[in-house]
Design an enzyme around this catalytic site. Structure first.
Site, short mmCIF file in Angstrom:
data_model
loop_
_atom_site.label_atom_id
_atom_site.label_comp_id
_atom_site.label_asym_id
_atom_site.label_seq_id
_atom_site.Cartn_x
_atom_site.Cartn_y
_atom_site.Cartn_z
N GLU A 62 31.36 56.26 82.54
CA GLU A 62 30.51 56.94 83.52
C GLU A 62 31.30 57.97 84.30
OE1 GLU A 62 27.37 55.68 87.02
OE2 GLU A 62 29.47 55.07 87.21
N TRP A 84 22.54 53.81 83.24
CA TRP A 84 21.59 54.77 83.78
C TRP A 84 20.26 54.76 83.03
CZ3 TRP A 84 21.66 58.03 87.99
CH2 TRP A 84 22.86 58.11 88.70
N TYR A 148 25.08 63.61 89.88
CA TYR A 148 26.48 63.76 90.28
C TYR A 148 27.26 64.83 89.52
CZ TYR A 148 25.52 59.35 92.62
OH TYR A 148 24.97 58.37 93.41
N ARG A 181 40.07 70.06 104.03
CA ARG A 181 38.85 70.47 103.34
C ARG A 181 38.81 70.02 101.88
NH1 ARG A 181 38.42 76.76 105.63
NH2 ARG A 181 38.54 76.20 107.85
N CYS A 201 23.66 58.22 95.73
CA CYS A 201 23.99 57.16 96.67
C CYS A 201 25.38 57.39 97.23
CB CYS A 201 23.91 55.79 95.98
SG CYS A 201 22.25 55.32 95.51
N ARG A 221 25.66 56.60 101.14
CA ARG A 221 24.49 56.47 102.03
C ARG A 221 23.74 55.17 101.81
NH1 ARG A 221 19.67 56.75 99.46
NH2 ARG A 221 19.76 57.58 97.35
N ALA A 223 23.99 51.42 99.52
CA ALA A 223 24.95 50.62 98.78
C ALA A 223 24.35 49.29 98.35
CB ALA A 223 26.20 50.38 99.63
N ASP A 224 24.07 49.16 97.06
CA ASP A 224 23.63 47.91 96.45
C ASP A 224 24.88 47.06 96.26
OD1 ASP A 224 22.94 45.88 94.69
OD2 ASP A 224 21.94 47.18 93.24
#
Length: 319
Positions: A62, A84, A148, A181, A201, A221, A223-224
């Protein structure tokens, strides 16, 4: 006992004891806390959980998929990676072209209805095979939208140009290591509402260089904690090691900052089983020393060494 793994186990215990009972998009329900953080010293070992077996090959393939900027599950399926599938399958069964049996709420229904579960497996297997073999079908129904990989490697600007965030941040680490940065963002507000199969996520990450070591902080943001977070920990720890390798740095910390940090209500028994187990020593990662660049990475360039774990624990995914 690894302090790294204990940080994860402590988080699970905290959610079970203090979590707010909430409803969610999937209709499953969660126990949730907000604003958790875990720190992993990567010099101690690679933070792949040992209290349940986690498939490293899925994590590695992944991550390579992300790094390549790919957003189509065809590559994943060809590498026997099914993590996925449900999101692409959901798009297919909700399309006008799909003429098979009703697959509404397939994730939950397959757990309680054996006849439906058999039908679901048959439809999913047919879908996967078609994505692998039929490039035209894969292009339409295997693609997850600008998730992503697209944001990391080809962020679309208002001028119609693209920004290769990952390539730019690696160049910045090499030439200006003290910069504040070194950031890659997957959260693109324009793409989130309609184009992505699943809004990111793990939304952004930042690298930090000090004393010849590379550290990384991820903001996630959503989280499982039982199913997703073990993969996220290992994935970003691996990314940190790969970028450190390319930049000639040692590894420092992976800092995992989480927003809505939740255990699904139908994962509670599995979490309790995991908490009853004693962790083993952490494994290590070996990276091919001849690897010229992270952008040339293949699965054969990464080796997981000395991984010992308790058996895997299965749980349903909420889609």
């Amino acid at each position: 006992m690894s302090k790294n793994e204990q940080a994860y186990l402590d988080l699970c215990q905290t959610i079970l004891e203090q979590g707010n009972k909430k409803q969610d998009r999937t209709g499953t329900g969660t126990y949730s806390v907000f604003g958790a953080q875990m720190r992993f010293d990567l010099s101690e070992g690679f933070p792949l959980l040992t209290t349940k077996r986690v498939n490293f090959q899925l994590i590695a393939s992944e991550l390579i998929w992300f790094i390549r900027g790919d957003t189509n599950i065809q590559y994943l399926l060809k590498n026997n990676n099914n993590i996925w599938n449900e999101w692409a399958f959901k798009r297919w069964v909700e399309s006008d072209e799909y003429q098979g049996p009703d697959m509404t709420d397939f994730g939950n229904r397959s757990l309680v209805d054996d006849a439906f579960a058999a039908s679901y497996r048959e439809e999913m297997n047919a879908f996967k095979q078609r994505v692998i073999e039929d490039d035209q079908f894969a292009e339409k129904y295997g693609d997850l939208g600008p998730v992503y990989g697209k944001q990391w490697r080809a962020w679309q600007t208002s001028k119609g140009e693209t920004i290769d965030q990952l390539k730019e941040v690696i160049a910045s680490i090499k030439t200006n290591p003290d910069s504040r940065r070194h950031i890659v963002s997957a959260w693109n507000p324009e793409d989130v509402p309609s184009n992505m199969a699943l809004p990111p996520c793990h939304t952004m990450f930042q690298f930090y260089v000090a004393d010849g070591k590379l550290s990384c902080q991820l903001y996630q943001r959503s989280a499982d904690v039982f199913l997703g977070v073990p993969f996220n920990i290992a994935s970003y720890a691996l990314l940190t090691q790969l970028v450190a390798h390319e930049c000639g740095l040692e590894v420092g910390e992976f800092v995992h900052t989480l927003g809505d940090t939740h255990i699904y209500q139908n994962h509670v028994d599995q979490v309790k089983t995991q908490l009853s187990r004693t962790p083993y020593a952490l494994p290590k990662i070996k990276i091919n020393p001849a690897l010229p660049s992270i952008f040339d990475l293949e699965l054969t360039d990464i080796e997981l060494v000395d991984y010992q774990s308790h058996p895997a624990i299965k749980a349903p995914i909420a889609v």
